[in-house]
Design an enzyme around this catalytic site. Structure first.
Site, mmCIF file in Angstrom:
data_model
loop_
_atom_site.group_PDB
_atom_site.id
_atom_site.type_symbol
_atom_site.label_atom_id
_atom_site.label_comp_id
_atom_site.label_asym_id
_atom_site.label_seq_id
_atom_site.Cartn_x
_atom_site.Cartn_y
_atom_site.Cartn_z
ATOM 1 N N SER A 1 97.390 -0.298 -67.147
ATOM 2 C CA SER A 1 96.966 -1.376 -68.039
ATOM 3 C C SER A 1 97.713 -1.367 -69.368
ATOM 4 C CB SER A 1 95.459 -1.277 -68.308
ATOM 5 O OG SER A 1 95.149 -0.027 -68.919
ATOM 6 N N ASN B 1 85.786 6.249 -70.599
ATOM 7 C CA ASN B 1 84.829 5.155 -70.436
ATOM 8 C C ASN B 1 84.234 4.710 -71.778
ATOM 9 O OD1 ASN B 1 85.338 5.480 -67.752
ATOM 10 N ND2 ASN B 1 83.298 6.227 -67.191
ATOM 11 N N THR C 1 79.704 -45.850 -80.327
ATOM 12 C CA THR C 1 79.045 -45.265 -79.161
ATOM 13 C C THR C 1 79.739 -45.867 -77.947
ATOM 14 O OG1 THR C 1 77.355 -47.009 -79.039
ATOM 15 C CG2 THR C 1 76.816 -45.041 -80.337
ATOM 16 N N HIS C 2 79.927 -45.058 -76.914
ATOM 17 C CA HIS C 2 80.662 -45.500 -75.723
ATOM 18 C C HIS C 2 82.086 -45.966 -76.079
ATOM 19 C CE1 HIS C 2 76.781 -45.433 -73.625
ATOM 20 N NE2 HIS C 2 76.295 -46.100 -74.667
ATOM 21 N N SER D 1 110.167 -38.766 -79.599
ATOM 22 C CA SER D 1 110.476 -38.890 -78.175
ATOM 23 C C SER D 1 111.962 -38.646 -77.968
ATOM 24 C CB SER D 1 110.110 -40.298 -77.688
ATOM 25 O OG SER D 1 110.682 -40.547 -76.416
ATOM 26 N N LYS E 1 108.868 -43.610 -81.373
ATOM 27 C CA LYS E 1 107.663 -42.846 -81.069
ATOM 28 C C LYS E 1 107.409 -41.730 -82.088
ATOM 29 C CE LYS E 1 105.383 -42.901 -77.826
ATOM 30 N NZ LYS E 1 105.688 -42.290 -76.517
ATOM 31 N N ASN F 1 104.666 -38.754 -81.687
ATOM 32 C CA ASN F 1 103.648 -38.272 -80.761
ATOM 33 C C ASN F 1 102.770 -37.200 -81.406
ATOM 34 O OD1 ASN F 1 104.766 -39.875 -78.692
ATOM 35 N ND2 ASN F 1 106.261 -38.285 -78.221
ATOM 36 N N GLU G 1 97.336 -32.909 -78.968
ATOM 37 C CA GLU G 1 97.256 -32.866 -77.510
ATOM 38 C C GLU G 1 97.212 -31.425 -77.004
ATOM 39 O OE1 GLU G 1 99.622 -37.080 -76.788
ATOM 40 O OE2 GLU G 1 100.668 -35.182 -76.456
ATOM 41 N N TYR H 1 80.459 2.470 -64.960
ATOM 42 C CA TYR H 1 81.821 1.971 -65.105
ATOM 43 C C TYR H 1 82.459 1.818 -63.736
ATOM 44 C CZ TYR H 1 86.680 1.418 -66.484
ATOM 45 O OH TYR H 1 87.931 0.920 -66.639
ATOM 46 N N GLN I 1 88.757 -3.001 -65.950
ATOM 47 C CA GLN I 1 90.097 -3.063 -66.540
ATOM 48 C C GLN I 1 90.567 -4.504 -66.656
ATOM 49 O OE1 GLN I 1 93.108 0.032 -65.622
ATOM 50 N NE2 GLN I 1 94.309 -1.664 -64.763
ATOM 51 N N LYS J 1 90.282 -7.499 -70.281
ATOM 52 C CA LYS J 1 90.978 -7.652 -71.563
ATOM 53 C C LYS J 1 91.976 -8.792 -71.626
ATOM 54 C CE LYS J 1 90.406 -2.752 -72.155
ATOM 55 N NZ LYS J 1 89.876 -2.661 -70.773
#
Length: 464
Positions: free
Chosen positions: A29, A116, A161-162, A283, A289, A291, A296, A323, A328, A331
């Site tokens: 690890s 451990n 709303t919506h 772009s 453009k 962006n 995003e 354990y 392992q 992480k």
């Protein structure tokens, strides 16, 4: 072809030495847990000092160990440390290097502990540090939002709303909605930190130790509130990592929602906000453009962070105490989620600090879609005593009339207003402008500019 050649062909080129290489690859690890180096050395220094204080090792050995650990830490920080996959993890890498440096006393450091409880302590310390970093990031973002809210407390914009225009609100009120969201995230961070601040060190492999150690001493030295009360739980608990990921996922969801609004608002169709060039890109083919790439990418980070939470929940869901080597796998996803969250917080803070609301466009959009219709209905209830359902019906008739005429509600004549209800008088026009609408929303939590200013002041006091 020899048997060894057959074995090599079966295992593939990457594992040319056969099963031993595969076992090393799956067991080691160090490639990722070397991020725990500072925490591992801090834990070892505290443990060595405690062993000496309790008479378990000599003071001279403890001092040699302390100096050796500082040398190891310096080597790691300067990039001169020779990490070895053959030594599996950060704990064994540090211990082996310590032995190279100081000899026999290094072997006494591991008295009264196990890998451990050592890894549980290291990981807790790292997550605690990360919670502190996230708290700082959230405070910076909230401060940036408060600055926007303070300058835009009276700036009218549409509320949705919506994703349909609903009622006028203020720019400051909208910014303060995110202050509340990220404020809850900050509260969750603080709660998680308080709950996880118990030291596993000294729980040893799972049952504690027969050496007369002082777990209170090591807990204090490492900034924990107390030692964990049960040795089995201490080495098998990964709730702190799960809670960090859960908190991170909720925060990333809030960041993603805000990022989506910035993507929409910065489009030519909306034009509500201008993002700075620092957080936008052009772009490769379309020169006109601009962006909102940072927004995003923030919007997408929640996918990785949510995935990390689900991944660790799945790892932990069927593990018996105490354990297991499965842990392992706890992480890498936490490290990745923490990196993603900190980057998203920093990027969002930068965008919020730099963005400019387009006041004229916001005000124009605030009056679209008959956004003051509710104000008209409320006026009918308040001034004429109509039941709300009747007021709703009268308002609907007037909206239809204005729609047919192609005008706004405040452009209807009084005679046209009275055609829907003969009790309507000239005072009705006082509630139909968008500025009048937001000014009237003075109930606690409402969008009135005075409310916004008061909430900005309250939050600045809360943040200190």
């Amino acid at each position: 072809m020899s048997d060894q050649s057959n074995s090599n062909a079966m295992w593939g080129g990457r594992f040319a030495s056969g099963p031993d290489a595969i076992m090393e690859a799956i067991n080691a690890s160090i490639d990722f847990d070397k991020r725990l180096a500072a925490q591992d050395i801090a834990g070892s220094r505290a443990h060595a000092a405690m062993l000496a204080a309790c008479g378990i090792i000599s003071n001279s050995d403890a001092e040699v160990i302390r100096e050796g650990l500082l040398t190891v830490l310096s080597e790691i920080e300067t990039g001169d440390f020779p990490f070895s996959r053959a030594l599996e993890d950060i704990h064994m890498n540090v211990e082996a290097r310590l032995k190279d440096l100081i000899g026999e006393p290094a072997g006494r450091l591991h008295t009264g502990r196990s890998r451990n409880d050592q890894v549980a302590t290291d990981f807790k310390l790292w997550v605690r540090d990360q919670l502190d970093a996230v708290a700082d990031g959230l405070r910076a973002l909230i401060e940036a939002l408060l600055a926007q809210a303070g300058t835009g407390a009276g700036l009218v914009m549409p509320g949705f709303t919506h994703l349909q225009v609903a009622q006028p609100v203020t720019w400051g009120h909208h910014m303060m909605a995110y202050v509340e969201m990220f404020g809850r995230d900050l509260g969750r961070v603080r709660d998680a930190r308080a709950r996880m601040n118990e030291s596993p060190l000294g729980a040893a492999a799972l049952a504690g130790t027969s050496f007369p150690i002082d777990r209170e001493m090591t807990a204090r030295a490492l900034g924990f509130d107390r030692p964990a009360a049960n040795s089995l739980d201490a080495v098998s608990d990964r709730d702190f990592a799960l809670e960090f990921l859960s908190t991170a996922s909720i925060c990333a969801t809030h960041l993603s929602r805000f990022a989506e609004e910035l993507v929409i608002w910065s489009s030519a169709q909306f034009g509500f906000v201008t993002l700075s060039d620092r957080f936008s890109t052009g772009s490769s083919i379309m020169p006109q453009k601009k962006n909102p790439d940072a927004a995003e990418l923030i919007r997408a980070k929640v996918g990785r962070i949510n995935g990390a939470l689900v991944g660790l929940l799945t790892v932990m869901k069927g593990l018996p105490l105490a354990y297991s080597k499965d842990m392992q796998e706890d992480k890498e996803q936490v490290f990745d989620a923490a990196d993603s969250l900190m980057l998203a917080l920093a990027a969002m803070t930068g965008m919020v600090s730099d963005m400019t609301p387009n006041a004229d466009r916001l005000r124009e959009a605030a009056g679209a879609g008959f956004s003051t219709a509710t104000d008209l209905a409320d006026w009918l209830v308040r001034e004429l005593g109509l039941p709300f359902r009747e007021a709703h019906h009268v308002t609907g008739a007037l909206v239809k009339l204005a729609e047919d005429k192609g005008c706004d509600l405040d452009e209807l004549t009084l005679a046209e207003m009275r055609s829907a209800h003969d009790g309507i008088n000239q005072e009705v026009y006082s509630v139909l402008g968008v500025e009048n609408s937001v000014a009237s929303r003075q109930s606690f939590g409402g969008t009135a500019p005075g409310n916004v200013t008061a909430q900005v002041a309250r939050w600045r006091e809360v943040l200190g």
